[in-house]
Design an enzyme around this catalytic site. Sequence first.
Site, PDB file in Angstrom:
ATOM      1  N   ARG A  99      -5.561 134.159 -57.338  1.00  0.00           N
ATOM      2  CA  ARG A  99      -6.450 133.966 -58.495  1.00  0.00           C
ATOM      3  C   ARG A  99      -6.433 132.489 -58.896  1.00  0.00           C
ATOM      4  O   ARG A  99      -5.475 132.016 -59.508  1.00  0.00           O
ATOM      5  CB  ARG A  99      -6.005 134.850 -59.662  1.00  0.00           C
ATOM      6  N   ASP A 116       1.011 136.537 -71.730  1.00  0.00           N
ATOM      7  CA  ASP A 116       0.453 135.484 -70.882  1.00  0.00           C
ATOM      8  C   ASP A 116      -0.718 134.847 -71.619  1.00  0.00           C
ATOM      9  O   ASP A 116      -0.930 135.123 -72.808  1.00  0.00           O
ATOM     10  CB  ASP A 116       0.079 136.029 -69.493  1.00  0.00           C
TER      11      ASP A 116
HETATM   12  C1  LIG Z   1      -3.550 139.628 -68.670  1.00  0.00           C
HETATM   13  C2  LIG Z   1      -3.212 139.384 -67.250  1.00  0.00           C
HETATM   14  O1  LIG Z   1      -3.808 138.560 -66.619  1.00  0.00           O
HETATM   15  S1  LIG Z   1      -1.957 140.242 -66.562  1.00  0.00           S
HETATM   16  C3  LIG Z   1      -1.594 139.303 -65.110  1.00  0.00           C
HETATM   17  C4  LIG Z   1      -0.961 138.013 -65.415  1.00  0.00           C
HETATM   18  N1  LIG Z   1       0.396 138.182 -65.927  1.00  0.00           N
HETATM   19  C5  LIG Z   1       1.416 138.318 -65.041  1.00  0.00           C
HETATM   20  O2  LIG Z   1       1.182 138.280 -63.855  1.00  0.00           O
HETATM   21  C6  LIG Z   1       2.803 138.522 -65.560  1.00  0.00           C
HETATM   22  C7  LIG Z   1       3.701 138.982 -64.438  1.00  0.00           C
HETATM   23  N2  LIG Z   1       5.054 139.269 -64.890  1.00  0.00           N
HETATM   24  C8  LIG Z   1       5.967 138.337 -65.087  1.00  0.00           C
HETATM   25  O3  LIG Z   1       5.690 137.140 -64.972  1.00  0.00           O
HETATM   26  C9  LIG Z   1       7.360 138.791 -65.420  1.00  0.00           C
HETATM   27  O4  LIG Z   1       7.501 140.153 -65.160  1.00  0.00           O
HETATM   28  C10 LIG Z   1       7.783 138.560 -66.888  1.00  0.00           C
HETATM   29  C11 LIG Z   1       7.743 137.075 -67.203  1.00  0.00           C
HETATM   30  C12 LIG Z   1       6.873 139.308 -67.840  1.00  0.00           C
HETATM   31  C13 LIG Z   1       9.202 139.081 -67.059  1.00  0.00           C
HETATM   32  O5  LIG Z   1       9.997 138.431 -66.083  1.00  0.00           O
HETATM   33  P1  LIG Z   1      11.589 138.440 -66.159  1.00  0.00           P
HETATM   34  O6  LIG Z   1      11.986 138.175 -67.584  1.00  0.00           O
HETATM   35  O7  LIG Z   1      12.097 137.525 -65.104  1.00  0.00           O
HETATM   36  O8  LIG Z   1      11.898 139.941 -65.813  1.00  0.00           O
HETATM   37  P2  LIG Z   1      13.236 140.535 -65.223  1.00  0.00           P
HETATM   38  O9  LIG Z   1      14.419 139.731 -65.642  1.00  0.00           O
HETATM   39  O10 LIG Z   1      13.261 141.971 -65.544  1.00  0.00           O
HETATM   40  O11 LIG Z   1      13.038 140.366 -63.660  1.00  0.00           O
HETATM   41  C14 LIG Z   1      13.844 141.020 -62.716  1.00  0.00           C
HETATM   42  C15 LIG Z   1      13.521 140.493 -61.348  1.00  0.00           C
HETATM   43  O12 LIG Z   1      12.164 140.831 -61.034  1.00  0.00           O
HETATM   44  C16 LIG Z   1      11.446 139.653 -60.732  1.00  0.00           C
HETATM   45  N3  LIG Z   1      10.086 139.803 -61.274  1.00  0.00           N
HETATM   46  C17 LIG Z   1       9.709 140.168 -62.525  1.00  0.00           C
HETATM   47  N4  LIG Z   1       8.383 140.212 -62.619  1.00  0.00           N
HETATM   48  C18 LIG Z   1       7.902 139.856 -61.408  1.00  0.00           C
HETATM   49  C19 LIG Z   1       6.602 139.724 -60.890  1.00  0.00           C
HETATM   50  N5  LIG Z   1       5.524 139.968 -61.648  1.00  0.00           N
HETATM   51  N6  LIG Z   1       6.466 139.324 -59.615  1.00  0.00           N
HETATM   52  C20 LIG Z   1       7.551 139.078 -58.841  1.00  0.00           C
HETATM   53  N7  LIG Z   1       8.821 139.199 -59.282  1.00  0.00           N
HETATM   54  C21 LIG Z   1       8.986 139.592 -60.546  1.00  0.00           C
HETATM   55  C22 LIG Z   1      12.177 138.533 -61.415  1.00  0.00           C
HETATM   56  O13 LIG Z   1      11.872 137.303 -60.792  1.00  0.00           O
HETATM   57  C23 LIG Z   1      13.609 138.974 -61.238  1.00  0.00           C
HETATM   58  O14 LIG Z   1      13.996 138.677 -59.915  1.00  0.00           O
HETATM   59  P3  LIG Z   1      15.515 138.320 -59.498  1.00  0.00           P
HETATM   60  O15 LIG Z   1      16.344 139.509 -59.872  1.00  0.00           O
HETATM   61  O16 LIG Z   1      15.434 138.086 -58.047  1.00  0.00           O
HETATM   62  O17 LIG Z   1      15.906 137.113 -60.278  1.00  0.00           O
HETATM   63  O1  LIG Z   2      -6.561 139.007 -66.463  1.00  0.00           O
HETATM   64  C1  LIG Z   2      -6.449 140.056 -67.010  1.00  0.00           C
HETATM   65  C2  LIG Z   2      -6.606 140.242 -68.412  1.00  0.00           C
HETATM   66  O2  LIG Z   2      -6.382 141.358 -68.896  1.00  0.00           O
HETATM   67  O3  LIG Z   2      -6.957 139.248 -69.068  1.00  0.00           O
HETATM   68 MG   LIG Z   3      -7.350 137.486 -67.866  1.00  0.00          MG
END
Ligand SMILES: CC(=O)SCCNC(=O)CCNC(=O)[C@H](O)C(C)(C)COP(=O)(O)OP(=O)(O)OC[C@H]1O[C@@H](n2cnc3c(N)ncnc32)[C@H](O)[C@@H]1OP(=O)(O)O
Ligand SMILES: O=CC(=O)O
Ligand SMILES: [Mg+2]
Length: 542
Positions: free
Chosen positions: A163, A447
Amino acid sequence: MSITLTHTPAVAKADEILSAEALAFVEKLHEKFAATRGDLLEARTAARAAVAKTGTLDFDPSTADIRAGDWKVAPAPAALADRRVEITGPATPAKMAINALNSGAKVWLADLEDASTPTWHNVIDALINLTDAAAGTLSFEDAGNGKSYALRTDAPLATVVVRPRGWHLPEANVLINGAPAVGALVDFGLHFFHNARVLSESGQGPFYYLPKMESALESRLWNEVFAFAEAELGIEHGTIRATMLIETIPAAFQMDEMLFELRDYASGLNAGRWDYLFSIIKYFRAAGDKFIMPDRADVAMTAPMMRAYTELLVQTCHKRGAFAMGGMAAVIPNRREPEITAAAFEKVRNDKTREANDGFDGSWVAHPDLVPVCVEVFDSVLGDKPNQIDRQRPEVSVTADQLLDVASAPGTVTEAGVNTNLYVAVAYTAVWLSGTGAVAIHNLMEDAATAEISRSQIWQQIRNQVVAADTGNTITAELVAKALAVQVEKLRGEVDNAETFEKYYVPAAELIGRLVSGRDEDFEDFLTLPAYHLLSTELVTK
Ligand SMILES: CC(=O)SCCNC(=O)CCNC(=O)[C@H](O)C(C)(C)COP(=O)(O)OP(=O)(O)OC[C@H]1O[C@@H](n2cnc3c(N)ncnc32)[C@H](O)[C@@H]1OP(=O)(O)O
Ligand SMILES: O=CC(=O)O
Ligand SMILES: [Mg+2]
């Protein structure tokens, strides 16, 4: 044309990503498309101004033939035939990329958008990681704890869908004829240049998610960018696939038209619920009581306007042979707190069950631990099939009034909601300024999209003199200023490091304080625009 880099990021392999040939390709994209992108951004302002006058929106009569026509989008390539679970997340640091690729999800939305702060380091490191992932060589050593990360070989990796940034964001570190480059063209151009061929040859492909578009003309621009990029690199026409986010209110009225414009490339539409809510607030922020959104926490996908939006999306996609992709439930698990995890699983299961039953072909999760939850739900609805595109929804009939029926959304506006919004908006902006684009706050994923709702709601509440249901107080600029000061002090108490607080939280609080004022001149189209200005001038994060 001339292209200049203002910094070289301190990332190994940056020189490979920023090779002369790759930069020349980005420069060509700018030469051909940057002016149209500028015109389209101006058209956004004009479109919103027209709506502000009439207080409404409708389907465009001049494109009725496209909506009525019998046409389909290009067929799905094998790598995108099954999208029942997609994990989203930033492509930097590399460990997150590896965790996402290894998560068991069918697709990884590699995010340079809502979940990413576009520091120059992040942009380049993400592109390096994506290039290494395409080559199958991505690995990572965590210097902090000595943990090693490698791509799994015992099960399929997620298919990567990148994206790029939305059309609005500039890239201050690449100057073209002295002006900042278009972020979207830098992200797409560098990714496509380095990876299109290798991905196509390995049974994957150059696949993209296209965010925050506000009109079918913006889809047409992407269509032209794709056709040009393929021709320029000798890649067969129609190799690219794009899934468009329907996450703005004007786009909800142009789903067919957007698919039609990109029909050689379109893979599907995604219901990006958080930006969608933000866009409704933004569009109708000064349109009076009819458009006052309840507290963010109250707005559910079962609200009539959200049902109308998702039903129309599924119906439109399946009619056109495209995937209907569900959105993000913001609750996330916590590995240290089983009760929070159980509650998150339950909420995500309910959310995905509604989507799967409505006909969505798959959905998003924000965390690896949520992948099995989403898989289980979609497995039970899809059975042996990879998707349910064949499920038509002829009984669905969505009107403009239904899409705009904010007034029927259950919930209230409260001062408690104002306080939460202020807390989240400041905390998220501070974290964003420090270089991280997604963060867990109070067990919710925050986010750029969710933070946009927080700050724009308050502006709307002040502007429309909303009375808080819990206290009976009118939400005024003065009330919010006092509440902001309280939330900032709360955050000061929670942030251990005084230097961090001064560097990131103080400017974040100043910025949010201005953006929520309720005055026309302070409403910014995107929170990330002034935040990016701070990032690339005062904070100068490389
Ligand atoms: C509205 C929208 O656009 S939605 C789409 C955009 N938003 C996103 O993509 C958010 C994706 N999610 C994240 O970034 C994360 O899950 C967060 C920041 C919300 C929380 O992350 P953390 O606080 O690190 O969570 P947590 O401590 O439970 O993570 C555990 C493990 O999973 C991994 N992990 C957590 N979320 C993700 C993810 N989305 N992708 C890959 N790995 C992940 C962490 O890196 C960590 O790995 P490790 O044990 O090897 O160190
Ligand atoms: O990118 C996704 C959203 O919900 O915004
Ligand atoms: Mg969006």
